[in-house]
Design a protein around this motif. Sequence first.
Motif, mmCIF file in Angstrom:
data_model
loop_
_atom_site.group_PDB
_atom_site.id
_atom_site.type_symbol
_atom_site.label_atom_id
_atom_site.label_comp_id
_atom_site.label_asym_id
_atom_site.label_seq_id
_atom_site.Cartn_x
_atom_site.Cartn_y
_atom_site.Cartn_z
ATOM 1 N N LEU A 66 39.828 49.350 35.238
ATOM 2 C CA LEU A 66 39.792 49.826 36.618
ATOM 3 C C LEU A 66 38.375 50.148 37.082
ATOM 4 C CD1 LEU A 66 41.534 50.859 39.077
ATOM 5 C CD2 LEU A 66 41.392 53.116 38.013
ATOM 6 N N TRP A 95 40.605 45.629 37.601
ATOM 7 C CA TRP A 95 41.229 45.838 38.902
ATOM 8 C C TRP A 95 40.359 46.791 39.728
ATOM 9 C CZ3 TRP A 95 45.789 43.590 40.689
ATOM 10 C CH2 TRP A 95 46.470 42.820 39.756
ATOM 11 N N CYS A 108 38.620 44.670 47.468
ATOM 12 C CA CYS A 108 39.369 45.595 46.607
ATOM 13 C C CYS A 108 40.812 45.111 46.467
ATOM 14 C CB CYS A 108 39.330 47.010 47.173
ATOM 15 S SG CYS A 108 37.657 47.689 47.293
ATOM 16 N N ASP A 109 41.397 45.324 45.297
ATOM 17 C CA ASP A 109 42.771 44.896 45.049
ATOM 18 C C ASP A 109 43.780 45.819 45.717
ATOM 19 O OD1 ASP A 109 42.238 42.632 43.247
ATOM 20 O OD2 ASP A 109 41.457 44.171 41.895
ATOM 21 N N LYS A 134 36.120 41.752 38.842
ATOM 22 C CA LYS A 134 37.466 41.165 38.839
ATOM 23 C C LYS A 134 37.532 39.955 37.915
ATOM 24 C CE LYS A 134 38.090 41.075 43.435
ATOM 25 N NZ LYS A 134 38.842 40.925 44.715
#
Length: 297
Positions: free
Chosen positions: A231, A210, A250-251, A205
């Motif tokens: 990603l 992401w 985690c996003d 991150k």
Amino acid sequence: MRDRPPRGSERRERGEQRERGEPRDRGEQRERSEHGERGERHVYGVNPVLEALRVRPDEMERLYITEGQLGSRAAAEILSRARDAGIRVERVVRERLATLADGGVHQGVVAELRGFHYAELQDVLEAAQESGQPPLIVVLDGIQDPHNLGAIIRSAHALGAHGIVMGKDRAVPVTGVVAKASAGAVEHCPIARVVNISRALEELKEAGVWVAAADPEAKEPLWKARLDGPLAIVVGAEGAGVREGVLKHCDFRLRIPMAGQVGSLNASVSAAVLLYEAARQRGGGVSDRAAARDQSP
């Protein structure tokens, strides 16, 4: 990225040292213990052995084949590459190959290589940067089935991922079974092992990536999420899924909608579905790389 082992004449000189029973260079021993698995590993099957010969001939110690079981076309390329790289070839009986392959389908050939050379997390990010594409990374949380791991690596390489990140503990390492299940993709896809998955996600991150977790309980279906940017896709262990402590880093979470009565997919199938959707949204990334590969000499 980390320098590869020496090639050409130096590789053959080390082979001669082994034949004379001389010890390995201490620097080589230290490098192997720090960055790779100790000891040797066996890769078996035509495709895995060919990929190892194409990509890592300097790491191959010996080649074992059985007469009459290996196809003539495959045998010609395997023996030619082994000869060019100065690799010792031994013709053995089928029972010996079966033992070396731990009962796996060896197709008449087994290669003995140095312990698998894992990448670092930074290597995976650098591979993405060199590709000119937004990073696409697969993070594995506790995959313990070697066939699942091999299948995930195969899908990751085929669908344009820049590397795999996996934990050192509670996870299967790269073995001959993994290499066979990956059809040789382990030789092309950088695989990093980290002490702490959650910390690795935070590092990703910080690098602008992401993080999306595969979660059957998530509200957002896969096709409504944007997956075309930098990603990392997190896939959990068989049955248990992604651990709650990892999910917190985690996003967002992704659900693969299913119409059947079975509530979840195999870990390797889930990874392939997620990677395919990411590749689809990225448009030309995979096809451009495939075209470049096909045009290369």
